[in-house]
Design a protein around this motif. Structure first.
Motif, PDB file in Angstrom:
ATOM      1  N   THR A  33       6.318  -8.598 -18.918  1.00  0.00           N
ATOM      2  CA  THR A  33       6.413  -8.257 -20.338  1.00  0.00           C
ATOM      3  C   THR A  33       5.093  -7.745 -20.884  1.00  0.00           C
ATOM      4  N   HIS A  34       5.188  -6.961 -21.926  1.00  0.00           N
ATOM      5  CA  HIS A  34       3.996  -6.525 -22.653  1.00  0.00           C
ATOM      6  C   HIS A  34       3.824  -7.348 -23.916  1.00  0.00           C
ATOM      7  N   ASP A  35       4.883  -8.080 -24.243  1.00  0.00           N
ATOM      8  CA  ASP A  35       4.968  -8.706 -25.560  1.00  0.00           C
ATOM      9  C   ASP A  35       4.377 -10.117 -25.510  1.00  0.00           C
ATOM     10  N   GLN A  46      -4.863   6.294  -0.416  1.00  0.00           N
ATOM     11  CA  GLN A  46      -4.001   5.118  -0.407  1.00  0.00           C
ATOM     12  C   GLN A  46      -4.047   4.472  -1.775  1.00  0.00           C
ATOM     13  N   ILE A  47      -2.883   4.040  -2.237  1.00  0.00           N
ATOM     14  CA  ILE A  47      -2.872   3.280  -3.478  1.00  0.00           C
ATOM     15  C   ILE A  47      -2.524   1.845  -3.120  1.00  0.00           C
ATOM     16  N   ILE A  48      -3.427   0.951  -3.427  1.00  0.00           N
ATOM     17  CA  ILE A  48      -3.126  -0.458  -3.174  1.00  0.00           C
ATOM     18  C   ILE A  48      -2.479  -0.992  -4.435  1.00  0.00           C
ATOM     19  N   ALA A  49      -1.145  -1.029  -4.428  1.00  0.00           N
ATOM     20  CA  ALA A  49      -0.421  -1.434  -5.622  1.00  0.00           C
ATOM     21  C   ALA A  49      -0.432  -2.953  -5.767  1.00  0.00           C
ATOM     22  N   LEU A  50      -0.421  -3.648  -4.628  1.00  0.00           N
ATOM     23  CA  LEU A  50      -0.512  -5.112  -4.645  1.00  0.00           C
ATOM     24  C   LEU A  50      -1.559  -5.532  -3.632  1.00  0.00           C
ATOM     25  N   LEU A  94      16.640  -4.661 -15.211  1.00  0.00           N
ATOM     26  CA  LEU A  94      15.758  -3.548 -14.896  1.00  0.00           C
ATOM     27  C   LEU A  94      15.111  -2.994 -16.161  1.00  0.00           C
ATOM     28  N   GLN A  95      14.072  -2.198 -15.922  1.00  0.00           N
ATOM     29  CA  GLN A  95      13.315  -1.664 -17.055  1.00  0.00           C
ATOM     30  C   GLN A  95      14.209  -0.843 -17.995  1.00  0.00           C
ATOM     31  N   THR A  96      15.087  -0.058 -17.411  1.00  0.00           N
ATOM     32  CA  THR A  96      16.124   0.576 -18.235  1.00  0.00           C
ATOM     33  C   THR A  96      17.445  -0.102 -17.876  1.00  0.00           C
ATOM     34  N   PRO A 128      -1.764  -4.388 -17.609  1.00  0.00           N
ATOM     35  CA  PRO A 128      -1.703  -2.997 -18.062  1.00  0.00           C
ATOM     36  C   PRO A 128      -0.743  -2.155 -17.228  1.00  0.00           C
ATOM     37  N   SER A 129      -0.433  -1.018 -17.772  1.00  0.00           N
ATOM     38  CA  SER A 129       0.477  -0.102 -17.074  1.00  0.00           C
ATOM     39  C   SER A 129      -0.145   0.346 -15.750  1.00  0.00           C
ATOM     40  N   GLY A 130       0.672   0.396 -14.737  1.00  0.00           N
ATOM     41  CA  GLY A 130       0.195   0.861 -13.440  1.00  0.00           C
ATOM     42  C   GLY A 130      -0.533  -0.203 -12.638  1.00  0.00           C
ATOM     43  N   SER A 131      -0.496  -1.436 -13.117  1.00  0.00           N
ATOM     44  CA  SER A 131      -1.244  -2.478 -12.412  1.00  0.00           C
ATOM     45  C   SER A 131      -0.465  -3.040 -11.226  1.00  0.00           C
ATOM     46  N   GLY A 132       0.818  -2.750 -11.154  1.00  0.00           N
ATOM     47  CA  GLY A 132       1.590  -3.190  -9.983  1.00  0.00           C
ATOM     48  C   GLY A 132       2.686  -4.188 -10.298  1.00  0.00           C
ATOM     49  N   LYS A 133       3.012  -4.335 -11.563  1.00  0.00           N
ATOM     50  CA  LYS A 133       4.006  -5.343 -11.941  1.00  0.00           C
ATOM     51  C   LYS A 133       5.395  -5.014 -11.401  1.00  0.00           C
ATOM     52  N   SER A 134       5.797  -3.768 -11.598  1.00  0.00           N
ATOM     53  CA  SER A 134       7.136  -3.385 -11.110  1.00  0.00           C
ATOM     54  C   SER A 134       7.196  -3.458  -9.592  1.00  0.00           C
ATOM     55  N   THR A 135       6.115  -3.081  -8.961  1.00  0.00           N
ATOM     56  CA  THR A 135       6.063  -3.168  -7.502  1.00  0.00           C
ATOM     57  C   THR A 135       6.244  -4.615  -7.062  1.00  0.00           C
ATOM     58  N   PHE A 136       5.576  -5.500  -7.786  1.00  0.00           N
ATOM     59  CA  PHE A 136       5.707  -6.923  -7.479  1.00  0.00           C
ATOM     60  C   PHE A 136       7.166  -7.379  -7.591  1.00  0.00           C
ATOM     61  N   ASP A 146      12.304  -6.972 -15.728  1.00  0.00           N
ATOM     62  CA  ASP A 146      11.208  -6.021 -15.912  1.00  0.00           C
ATOM     63  C   ASP A 146      11.232  -5.542 -17.360  1.00  0.00           C
ATOM     64  N   GLU A 147      10.362  -6.101 -18.179  1.00  0.00           N
ATOM     65  CA  GLU A 147      10.300  -5.767 -19.599  1.00  0.00           C
ATOM     66  C   GLU A 147      11.664  -5.783 -20.271  1.00  0.00           C
ATOM     67  N   PRO A 148      12.324  -6.919 -20.276  1.00  0.00           N
ATOM     68  CA  PRO A 148      13.682  -6.965 -20.826  1.00  0.00           C
ATOM     69  C   PRO A 148      13.716  -6.764 -22.334  1.00  0.00           C
ATOM     70  N   GLY A 158      13.844   3.685 -11.430  1.00  0.00           N
ATOM     71  CA  GLY A 158      13.510   4.914 -12.135  1.00  0.00           C
ATOM     72  C   GLY A 158      12.190   5.511 -11.710  1.00  0.00           C
ATOM     73  N   ARG A 159      11.691   5.079 -10.564  1.00  0.00           N
ATOM     74  CA  ARG A 159      10.409   5.640 -10.137  1.00  0.00           C
ATOM     75  C   ARG A 159      10.584   6.707  -9.076  1.00  0.00           C
ATOM     76  N   VAL A 160      11.478   6.391  -8.134  1.00  0.00           N
ATOM     77  CA  VAL A 160      11.711   7.370  -7.074  1.00  0.00           C
ATOM     78  C   VAL A 160      12.600   8.468  -7.639  1.00  0.00           C
ATOM     79  N   VAL A 211       0.846  -1.187   0.000  1.00  0.00           N
ATOM     80  CA  VAL A 211       0.000   0.000   0.000  1.00  0.00           C
ATOM     81  C   VAL A 211       0.880   1.234   0.000  1.00  0.00           C
ATOM     82  N   TYR A 212       0.704   2.099  -0.984  1.00  0.00           N
ATOM     83  CA  TYR A 212       1.397   3.388  -0.974  1.00  0.00           C
ATOM     84  C   TYR A 212       0.464   4.414  -0.376  1.00  0.00           C
ATOM     85  N   LYS A 213       0.939   5.102   0.637  1.00  0.00           N
ATOM     86  CA  LYS A 213       0.112   6.167   1.211  1.00  0.00           C
ATOM     87  C   LYS A 213       0.523   7.479   0.590  1.00  0.00           C
TER      88      LYS A 213
HETATM   89  N1  LIG Z   1       6.745   5.075  -4.760  1.00  0.00           N
HETATM   90  C1  LIG Z   1       5.428   5.099  -5.043  1.00  0.00           C
HETATM   91  N2  LIG Z   1       4.636   5.922  -4.342  1.00  0.00           N
HETATM   92  C2  LIG Z   1       3.322   5.962  -4.596  1.00  0.00           C
HETATM   93  N3  LIG Z   1       2.707   5.218  -5.521  1.00  0.00           N
HETATM   94  C3  LIG Z   1       3.445   4.380  -6.259  1.00  0.00           C
HETATM   95  C4  LIG Z   1       4.852   4.280  -6.051  1.00  0.00           C
HETATM   96  N4  LIG Z   1       5.340   3.376  -6.921  1.00  0.00           N
HETATM   97  C5  LIG Z   1       4.273   2.923  -7.632  1.00  0.00           C
HETATM   98  N5  LIG Z   1       3.166   3.524  -7.240  1.00  0.00           N
HETATM   99  C6  LIG Z   1       1.825   3.254  -7.762  1.00  0.00           C
HETATM  100  O1  LIG Z   1       1.571   1.872  -7.662  1.00  0.00           O
HETATM  101  C7  LIG Z   1       0.890   1.395  -8.801  1.00  0.00           C
HETATM  102  C8  LIG Z   1       1.679   0.278  -9.439  1.00  0.00           C
HETATM  103  O2  LIG Z   1       2.846   0.757 -10.032  1.00  0.00           O
HETATM  104  P1  LIG Z   1       3.886  -0.126 -10.841  1.00  0.00           P
HETATM  105  O3  LIG Z   1       5.049   0.680 -11.160  1.00  0.00           O
HETATM  106  O4  LIG Z   1       4.094  -1.371 -10.075  1.00  0.00           O
HETATM  107  O5  LIG Z   1       3.089  -0.443 -12.185  1.00  0.00           O
HETATM  108  P2  LIG Z   1       3.542  -1.299 -13.450  1.00  0.00           P
HETATM  109  O6  LIG Z   1       2.581  -2.382 -13.568  1.00  0.00           O
HETATM  110  O7  LIG Z   1       4.979  -1.660 -13.330  1.00  0.00           O
HETATM  111  O8  LIG Z   1       3.374  -0.269 -14.633  1.00  0.00           O
HETATM  112  P3  LIG Z   1       4.226  -0.157 -16.000  1.00  0.00           P
HETATM  113  O9  LIG Z   1       3.777  -1.245 -16.868  1.00  0.00           O
HETATM  114  O10 LIG Z   1       3.818   1.183 -16.518  1.00  0.00           O
HETATM  115  O11 LIG Z   1       5.659  -0.213 -15.649  1.00  0.00           O
HETATM  116  C9  LIG Z   1       0.710   2.604  -9.717  1.00  0.00           C
HETATM  117  O12 LIG Z   1      -0.611   3.103  -9.524  1.00  0.00           O
HETATM  118  C10 LIG Z   1       1.717   3.580  -9.232  1.00  0.00           C
HETATM  119  O13 LIG Z   1       1.250   4.906  -9.417  1.00  0.00           O
END
Ligand SMILES: Nc1ncnc2c1ncn2[C@@H]1O[C@H](COP(=O)(O)OP(=O)(O)OP(=O)(O)O)[C@@H](O)[C@H]1O
Ligand SMILES: [Mg+2]
Lengths: 223, 375
Positions: A200-202, A18-22, A90-92, A40-48, A167-169, B372-374, A11-13
């Protein structure tokens, strides 16, 4: 079990909201398995991936890498764990700009001590496998985006770690290279008994994977 | 070291510029220390060269030779004090000497410090040319060799003292002997007494007047000697040096400049490396993500600063010796290798120490930066 996550939430506060990323995510990956996550983008993959890679602490739930529960580890032990057990793509690409391609790989060996002749031979072997034979002494700014990404992939294999997180290699690679890279990851995983998770998106890359998960609004479902 | 050196090699221009700043700071520090050392030598080299541990003055003289008047007859009493190994009388006057005997005024005079000692005592410096003082040659003097090198005097010259009937004969030369910013000219105590107290009553009625005694003996207790001997003041040699006119003021000024310079350089160097570190936050984040410990990155930073500072300081030392060669000979510039090494180490410690700021900073970098997020 190389990677085991049980009911993990993040959870990101942000101020009041609050954003529930996972949201209550569970996943198990054992050695020799290659798992993909799409969504999709923003679904929480990178957070995972950050949590699976011990870069981020979960708000809830349990993460085990090997047999170590990362919640119990100190910073120093975490960085040791990342160095020895996890290979990150990493993504980059994120190479060190002042190190040439070979040194970027050998840096990992430097972190854990000495660089041996075998390490150098192994690094060259990895780079050759990724079609970078002529680039050993090049600096990152002399490489194309795709080449940099391949170096980063080689780097993630360098420490022979048991868990590969990508992450999206293939984001910056053309189709041929993308196939080559993913099949190489898949081959490594099978041959060396690694566990791998790839975001991956591919859709075309999913054929190489043993299982495919979909991430949507922080929820993970097996496809 | 691996990262540090590779980065230095890759970013030559950037690091050359930072190195240049350190070179300039080091250069200035060494020049100042050379000047300070030169000035303090000029002011008190003769006293510094003394083997003595203590100096005995007249009570109330405040460790100033010119204010102190004692009778040489006290010598045996001082010698009898516990711990005293040897005692030697000392007397001083400032004189102007004329080029050669008989030349009338208007010729270029040379100011010197006329220092009265007893021949054969430990206050007599080693002669580098000619002979030592001899009681049988009453007006024989032994002078600083710069009187020969810069003023053209030679052994055998008989020289008039300005404003006096007396003449001296140069019989020897010594090295590195200056007193009160003037070249030292050692003479027999009897002769100095004749010169100083020529006018009746000018010795305040003190028999066999001298200015002070130098006392040899590690176990001398100054406090106890003050109590035991009437009307004296006993100080350590370093207090005697500090009592030389202008010595503390000159030294204090130079020291203050040096301290400021070093403090400022600490800030400048710290800021430079801090900015460099902040620029590389992303890189350090990546390194941490792939498993670098704080220690590994800290070592990379510190060793980089060390290498860069070390070589810059070496260049600074080189430049200082080069500039020393073009300084005019009369300039009180005296590079003491021990001092150069000390300040070199101080500068090195300061720049390495100031890099610890940056180290503190990297320990706070979140490896998540790598994603690259922070920001
Ligand atoms: N440090 C942070 N603080 C607050 N919210 C965050 C933070 N990092 C990610 N989020 C939020 O958590 C959610 C998941 O983000 P994440 O980066 O995991 O998405 P993603 O699936 O990797 O997207 P993409 O495909 O665009 O890379 C998003 O809504 C994002 O805005
Ligand atoms: Mg992402």
């Amino acid at each position: 079990m190389t990677l085991s996550m049980k009911n993990v939430s993040k959870v990101y506060k942000e101020g009041e909201s609050q954003i529930i990323a996972l949201d209550q995510v569970s996943m198990e990956v054992s050695s020799g398995e290659f798992v993909a996550i799409i969504g999709p983008s923003g679904s929480g993959k990178s957070t995972f991936l950050s949590i699976a890679g011990a870069l981020l602490k979960p708000s809830q739930g349990e993460v085990k890498i090997g047999n170590k529960n990362i919640a119990t580890l100190k910073d120093k032990e975490l960085s040791h764990l990342r160095l020895q057990e996890i290979g990150f793509i990493l993504q980059t690409s994120n190479l060190m700009p002042y190190l040439n391609v070979l040194d970027n790989l050998l840096l990992l060996k430097k972190m854990s001590g000495k660089v041996t002749k075998q390490d150098e031979a192994f690094a060259k072997e990895l780079l050759t496998g990724l079609g970078l034979t002529s680039k050993f002494k090049k600096f990152p700014n002399e490489l194309s985006g795709g080449e940099r990404q391949r170096v980063a992939i080689a780097r993630s294999f360098m420490n022979d770690s048991s868990l590969i997180l990508a992450d999206e290699p293939t984001a910056s690679l053309d189709t041929n290279r993308a196939h080559a890279v993913v099949s190489l990851i898949s081959k490594e995983v099978k041959a060396r008994g690694k566990a791998a998770v790839m975001v991956t998106h591919d859709e075309r890359m999913l054929a190489y994977c043993d299982r495919v998960y979909r991430m949507e609004d922080g929820k993970l479902t097996l496809q | 070291m691996f990262l540090a050196l590779k980065e230095l090699k890759h970013g030559k221009l950037r690091f050359t510029m930072i190195g240049l700043i350190i070179v300039l700071i080091a250069w200035l520090v060494f020049i100042l220390s050379g000047l300070g050392n030169g000035l303090s030598t000029l002011s008190a080299a003769t006293i510094k060269n003394w083997e003595a541990e203590h100096v005995v003055y007249e009570n109330g003289a405040g460790a100033t030779f010119s204010k102190s008047l004692l009778s040489q007859s006290l010598q045996s009493e001082i010698e009898a004090q516990p711990g005293v190994e040897e005692v030697a009388p000392f007397s001083q006057a400032v004189i102007a000497i004329l080029p050669t005997a008989g030349v009338t005024e208007g010729e270029k005079k040379v100011d010197t410090a006329l220092l009265g000692i007893e021949a054969g005592t430990f206050l007599h410096p080693e002669v580098v040319e000619g002979k030592a003082l001899d009681p049988n040659i009453k007006n024989g003097v032994v002078g600083n060799i710069i009187l020969k090198d810069q003023k053209g005097y030679a052994i055998g010259d008989v020289i008039a003292i300005d404003g006096s009937e007396l003449e001296v004969e140069i019989i020897g030369f010594v090295e590195n002997e200056t007193f009160n910013h003037l070249p030292s000219l050692f003479a027999n105590m009897d002769f100095v007494r004749d010169y100083k107290y020529a006018a009746p009553g000018s010795n305040n009625g003190v028999e066999d007047a001298i200015n002070a005694f130098a006392v040899l003996g590690k176990d001398v207790d100054a406090e106890q000697m003050i109590k035991a001997v009437d009307g004296v003041e006993v100080v350590t040699k370093s207090a005697a040096i500090n009592g030389m006119p202008g010595y503390t003021a000159e030294n204090g000024t130079i020291m203050m400049m040096l301290v400021f310079l070093i403090v400022i350089s600490a800030f400048v160097i710290a800021v430079f490396f801090y900015v460099l570190t902040i620029q590389k936050t992303q890189q350090f984040g990546v390194m941490k993500a792939i498993g670098a410990s704080n220690g590994f990155i800290a070592r990379a930073i510190v060793s980089q600063v060390f290498v860069l500072s070390f070589f810059s300081i070496l260049v600074g030392i080189g430049l200082t010796y080069l500039t020393a060669m073009v300084f005019p000979e009369e300039m009180p510039f005296n590079l003491d290798p021990a001092l150069v090494i000390t300040y070199g180490i101080v500068l090195l410690a300061i720049s390495v120490g100031s890099s610890l700021f940056s180290v503190r900073r990297i320990s706070k970098i979140d490896p998540l930066t790598a994603l690259g997020r922070v920001e």
